[in-house]
Design a protein around this motif. Structure first.
Motif, PDB file in Angstrom:
ATOM      1  N   GLY A 361       3.902   6.848 -11.301  1.00 43.32           N
ATOM      2  CA  GLY A 361       5.323   6.577 -11.222  1.00 43.32           C
ATOM      3  C   GLY A 361       5.772   6.158  -9.835  1.00 43.32           C
ATOM      4  N   LYS A 362       4.906   6.303  -8.835  1.00 45.13           N
ATOM      5  CA  LYS A 362       5.247   5.950  -7.458  1.00 45.13           C
ATOM      6  C   LYS A 362       4.457   4.755  -6.930  1.00 45.13           C
ATOM      7  N   ILE A 363       3.273   4.553  -7.424  1.00 41.95           N
ATOM      8  CA  ILE A 363       2.358   3.587  -6.806  1.00 41.95           C
ATOM      9  C   ILE A 363       2.958   2.184  -6.820  1.00 41.95           C
ATOM     10  N   VAL A 364       2.785   1.478  -5.715  1.00 39.20           N
ATOM     11  CA  VAL A 364       3.338   0.134  -5.537  1.00 39.20           C
ATOM     12  C   VAL A 364       2.227  -0.910  -5.542  1.00 39.20           C
ATOM     13  N   THR A 365       1.211  -0.698  -4.733  1.00 40.77           N
ATOM     14  CA  THR A 365       0.051  -1.596  -4.697  1.00 40.77           C
ATOM     15  C   THR A 365      -1.216  -0.768  -4.670  1.00 40.77           C
ATOM     16  N   MET A 366      -2.320  -1.369  -5.122  1.00 39.58           N
ATOM     17  CA  MET A 366      -3.623  -0.709  -5.074  1.00 39.58           C
ATOM     18  C   MET A 366      -4.650  -1.682  -4.515  1.00 39.58           C
ATOM     19  N   HIS A 367      -5.347  -1.236  -3.474  1.00 40.49           N
ATOM     20  CA  HIS A 367      -6.283  -2.062  -2.718  1.00 40.49           C
ATOM     21  C   HIS A 367      -7.712  -1.636  -3.040  1.00 40.49           C
ATOM     22  N   ALA A 368      -8.553  -2.582  -3.359  1.00 36.55           N
ATOM     23  CA  ALA A 368      -9.964  -2.292  -3.625  1.00 36.55           C
ATOM     24  C   ALA A 368     -10.738  -2.229  -2.317  1.00 36.55           C
ATOM     25  N   ASN A 369     -10.286  -1.340  -1.426  1.00 44.86           N
ATOM     26  CA  ASN A 369     -11.024  -1.139  -0.179  1.00 44.86           C
ATOM     27  C   ASN A 369     -12.024   0.006  -0.361  1.00 44.86           C
ATOM     28  N   CYS A 370     -12.752   0.315   0.691  1.00 41.72           N
ATOM     29  CA  CYS A 370     -13.846   1.290   0.569  1.00 41.72           C
ATOM     30  C   CYS A 370     -14.733   0.911  -0.613  1.00 41.72           C
ATOM     31  N   CYS A 371     -15.026  -0.364  -0.737  1.00 41.58           N
ATOM     32  CA  CYS A 371     -15.797  -0.877  -1.868  1.00 41.58           C
ATOM     33  C   CYS A 371     -16.629  -2.060  -1.404  1.00 41.58           C
ATOM     34  N   VAL A 372     -17.887  -2.051  -1.751  1.00 39.73           N
ATOM     35  CA  VAL A 372     -18.811  -3.107  -1.348  1.00 39.73           C
ATOM     36  C   VAL A 372     -19.170  -3.955  -2.562  1.00 39.73           C
ATOM     37  N   GLY A 373     -19.047  -5.265  -2.411  1.00 38.63           N
ATOM     38  CA  GLY A 373     -19.453  -6.178  -3.474  1.00 38.63           C
ATOM     39  C   GLY A 373     -18.290  -6.670  -4.299  1.00 38.63           C
ATOM     40  N   ILE A 374     -18.182  -7.993  -4.448  1.00 39.93           N
ATOM     41  CA  ILE A 374     -17.064  -8.582  -5.169  1.00 39.93           C
ATOM     42  C   ILE A 374     -17.082  -8.188  -6.634  1.00 39.93           C
ATOM     43  N   GLY A 375     -18.272  -8.039  -7.222  1.00 40.05           N
ATOM     44  CA  GLY A 375     -18.362  -7.635  -8.623  1.00 40.05           C
ATOM     45  C   GLY A 375     -17.807  -6.238  -8.854  1.00 40.05           C
TER      46      GLY A 375
END
Length: 417
Positions: A361-375
């Motif tokens: 109910g609060k989240i605005v954006t979510m970043h795929a950081n701390c993640c290795v590999g485009i897949g």
């Protein structure tokens, strides 16, 4: 009868005298009239309606001992005094002059006073733009909001391919809460011809950024901290500075971020730079927070232009580092020397896989950081969008029970590194 005739003759003489005197006075006024010098007219000109003072206003203030400055009214009344004048420096015409009171508070003050007008390059037009930024001014102008703000993301061919990160990024705007109206203000910066062609097929505003003298194939996936990766991320900073010099503010977002709500509601009028955070200690003003420069908003003013120059100059001081840790190491210097005002975004709202809020109910954006590999990024961001769809389908009284799916692909990838 004779008296009546005399009275009428006298009246005619008086009337003739009055009319003759009026005519003579009019002729004298016309002969002696001199048009006011350019810029001294008190008539309302377009400059008045845009908030600019005329040169006569400046002369009036100088005669009264007040520093004369050609400034614009800032859209937010909460910013006052010299801060508002600095924030609005970007809209000053190229021929406007700034008279400043001598100060010994900081060595950075002298550097700030010599910055060019932020309107200068825009007024010259694309034909006089440096080759590296040819066409940028018109591309930004088409995408910008009425208050001269543009959302920027950068892609190469690997990130822009069908089914890749760009598609997820654009999809999030379409299904987010109040984000579809922001999509026309997104400028996708393509780093290679393939990415540009793909962008033109799926989005309204695309700009092909070419860097003269650099023979690098930006189309392929770049591994973190590789030589080509570093050239890519530092080149983005140069383009961001150019946008500030054109007089536009921007919100930069990595393409591996999905937008679920409007983040501008969390950007304050106070801050020159508002940046997301991987490690957040609860206070948006705490410089000890760890910044994530994959998502940050910057207002165009003298301080932020100087900041981007100082930031880019840190590349030589910290060889082998990308722009994010360099900013983290230089942020206190920027605040002390430039007077830069930095605020951090709470990960409960602007989150990422490194640190995110549990409340959908609060989240605005979510970043795929701390993640290795485009897949892995693609797989887990698809999970985020699926969670969001499920959340929005719930009746309002059930939504508090919604939970995120753990970004499993990225977590497994992190453990293997």
């Amino acid at each position: 009868m004779g008296k009546v005739v005399v009275a009428e003759a006298t009246a005619r003489q008086v009337a003739s005298f009055v009319l003759g005197a009026a005519a003579a006075l009019t002729v004298v006024m016309i002969v002696q009239y001199r048009a006011p010098a350019a810029g001294l007219s008190r008539a309302r000109t377009p400059a008045h309606f845009s908030g600019l003072r005329s040169s006569s206003d400046d002369q009036h203030h100088r005669r009264n001992g007040t520093a004369a400055r050609a400034v614009l009214h800032h859209p937010s009344p909460s910013i006052a005094g010299s801060a508002a004048r600095d924030d609005d420096h970007r809209r000053r015409p190229a021929n406007a002059t700034t008279i400043t009171k001598p100060s010994s508070t900081s060595t950075a003050a002298a550097a700030l006073s010599h910055l060019p007008s932020t309107h200068r390059h825009e007024e010259k037009g694309d034909k006089e733009e440096p080759a590296e930024f040819r066409g940028l001014a018109s591309a930004v102008a088409r995408a910008a909001t009425d208050d001269r703000t543009v959302i920027i993301t950068c892609v190469n061919q690997a990130w822009a391919a069908p089914g890749s990160l760009l598609d997820l990024f654009l999809e999030s705007f379409r299904i987010g809460d109040g984000t579809a109206r922001l999509l026309p203000h997104v400028l996708v910066v393509a780093m290679d011809p393939g990415a540009h062609a793909r962008c033109l097929a799926v989005h309204q505003h695309c700009y092909h950024y070419t860097i003269p003298g650099i023979n690098i194939d930006f189309a392929a996936h770049k591994y973190f901290l590789s030589k080509d990766y570093l050239e890519l991320v530092w080149s983005k900073l140069k383009l961001q500075r150019r946008i500030l010099e054109l007089g536009y503010g921007f919100l930069f977002t990595d393409v591996d971020i999905v937008w679920l709500r409007d983040p501008f509601k969390h950007v304050t009028a106070y801050a020159d730079m508002t940046v997301s955070s991987d490690v957040y200690f609860g206070d948006p003003d705490n410089l000890g927070n760890f910044p994530n420069t994959g998502f940050f908003h910057v207002k165009p003013n003298a301080r932020t232009i100087a900041m981007t120059k100082l930031w880019h100059g840190g590349r030589g001081k910290y060889p082998g580092a990308n722009e994010q840790p360099v900013f983290n190491m230089m942020k206190k210097q920027m605040v002390a020397e430039l007077g830069l005002r930095v605020q951090y975004l709470n990960p409960a709202y602007v989150g990422g896989f490194c640190s995110y809020g549990k409340d959908l109910g609060k989240i605005v954006t979510m970043h795929a950081n701390c993640c290795v590999g485009i897949g892995n990024k693609i797989r887990d961001l698809k999970g985020v969008l699926n969670d969001w769809r499920n959340y929005t389908r719930m009746p309002p009284w059930e939504r508090h029970r919604a939970k995120w799916t753990v970004p499993g692909a990225c977590i497994r990838a992190e453990k293997q590194v």
